[in-house]
Design a protein around this motif. Structure first.
Motif, PDB file in Angstrom:
ATOM      1  N   LEU A  64      31.789  30.207 -23.890  1.00 35.16           N
ATOM      2  CA  LEU A  64      31.895  30.269 -25.770  1.00 35.16           C
ATOM      3  C   LEU A  64      31.166  30.312 -26.598  1.00 35.16           C
ATOM      4  O   LEU A  64      31.511  30.941 -27.867  1.00 35.16           O
ATOM      5  N   ILE A 118      36.550  22.231 -30.411  1.00 29.96           N
ATOM      6  CA  ILE A 118      37.162  23.407 -29.395  1.00 29.96           C
ATOM      7  C   ILE A 118      38.621  23.015 -29.101  1.00 29.96           C
ATOM      8  O   ILE A 118      38.967  21.632 -28.976  1.00 29.96           O
ATOM      9  N   VAL A 173      40.912  27.342 -25.327  1.00 28.89           N
ATOM     10  CA  VAL A 173      40.716  26.376 -23.979  1.00 28.89           C
ATOM     11  C   VAL A 173      42.294  26.321 -23.446  1.00 28.89           C
ATOM     12  O   VAL A 173      42.440  24.449 -24.075  1.00 28.89           O
ATOM     13  N   ALA A 175      36.705  27.910 -30.562  1.00 28.50           N
ATOM     14  CA  ALA A 175      37.292  28.253 -29.861  1.00 28.50           C
ATOM     15  C   ALA A 175      38.634  27.918 -29.080  1.00 28.50           C
ATOM     16  O   ALA A 175      39.476  26.720 -29.294  1.00 28.50           O
ATOM     17  N   LYS A 213      37.759  34.054 -32.612  1.00 24.35           N
ATOM     18  CA  LYS A 213      37.748  33.362 -32.035  1.00 24.35           C
ATOM     19  C   LYS A 213      37.699  32.993 -30.213  1.00 24.35           C
ATOM     20  O   LYS A 213      39.016  33.906 -29.752  1.00 24.35           O
ATOM     21  N   PRO A 214      37.041  32.849 -29.681  1.00 25.01           N
ATOM     22  CA  PRO A 214      37.364  32.988 -28.080  1.00 25.01           C
ATOM     23  C   PRO A 214      38.680  32.057 -27.305  1.00 25.01           C
ATOM     24  O   PRO A 214      38.359  30.847 -27.516  1.00 25.01           O
ATOM     25  N   CYS A 215      39.172  32.999 -26.684  1.00 26.59           N
ATOM     26  CA  CYS A 215      40.146  32.421 -25.394  1.00 26.59           C
ATOM     27  C   CYS A 215      39.705  32.530 -23.998  1.00 26.59           C
ATOM     28  O   CYS A 215      39.343  33.257 -23.807  1.00 26.59           O
ATOM     29  N   ALA A 216      39.749  31.256 -23.572  1.00 29.28           N
ATOM     30  CA  ALA A 216      39.015  30.806 -22.369  1.00 29.28           C
ATOM     31  C   ALA A 216      39.889  29.932 -20.979  1.00 29.28           C
ATOM     32  O   ALA A 216      40.897  29.217 -21.854  1.00 29.28           O
TER      33      ALA A 216
END
Length: 184
Positions: free
Chosen positions: A175, A3, A101, A99, A127-130
């Protein structure tokens, strides 16, 4: 999962920011996730790295030579990559991460998370973005994202790509869900 965490090189003036970074680091380590970050020993960056390492996790830093030479590099990491520029730093972090963050931070944090999010919108990665919205830190930014959408500058499906949570466990769980593929 690796991450990438973007956050302040300062601690900010709300003790909750530091506490949230520390908790996020401990949560990552306890769940077997590794940290990819900017390699600094100061502010929230140093806090989260210390927390991941204290929890038995791995912390991978990427720092430009100029910042290392100013003695800002964290020396106790699992690995520290030294690169020549901020562009190289972001590219290597993106390559290593599964991911992205954003915790509280300043312009550098915004630059990094928005670039990762833009790359996802353009299909360069899935890829997730948070955002970890600590004590409402990102409330005004999230309101502005709605304005961008309402004004026609941000497609609703791109706005919906971003994950927003207020606690570490919920964010890490989010995520790990499959990322919705965008149609072109």
């Amino acid at each position: 999962m690796n991450i990438a965490v973007f956050c302040g090189s300062r601690a900010g003036n709300d003790p909750g920011f530091y506490e949230a970074a520390e908790l996020f680091g401990h949560t990552m380590a306890s769940q077997g996730h590794s940290l990819v970050f900017g390699g600094g020993k100061v502010g929230l960056m140093g806090c989260i790295a210390d927390a991941v390492l204290a929890g038995g996790g791995k912390a991978f830093g990427v720092i430009p030579e100029s910042l290392r030479d100013r003695e800002l590099a964290h020396t106790g990491l699992t690995r520290l990559d030294v690169v020549s520029s901020m562009h190289e730093r972001k590219a290597l972090m993106a390559e290593q991460a599964d991911a992205f963050v954003a915790l509280p931070g300043g312009p550098g944090t915004m630059d990094e998370i928005f670039e990762a999010w833009t790359w996802a919108q353009l299909g360069y990665h899935d890829k997730p973005c948070a955002f970890l919205n600590v004590n409402g830190y990102y409330d005004q930014l999230l309101a502005f994202l709605k304005t961008m959408t309402q004004s026609g500058f941000l497609k609703p499906e791109h706005a919906d790509m971003v994950i927003v949570e207020e606690n570490a466990d919920a964010l890490i769980a989010a995520l790990q869900k499959p990322v919705r593929k965008l149609s072109r």
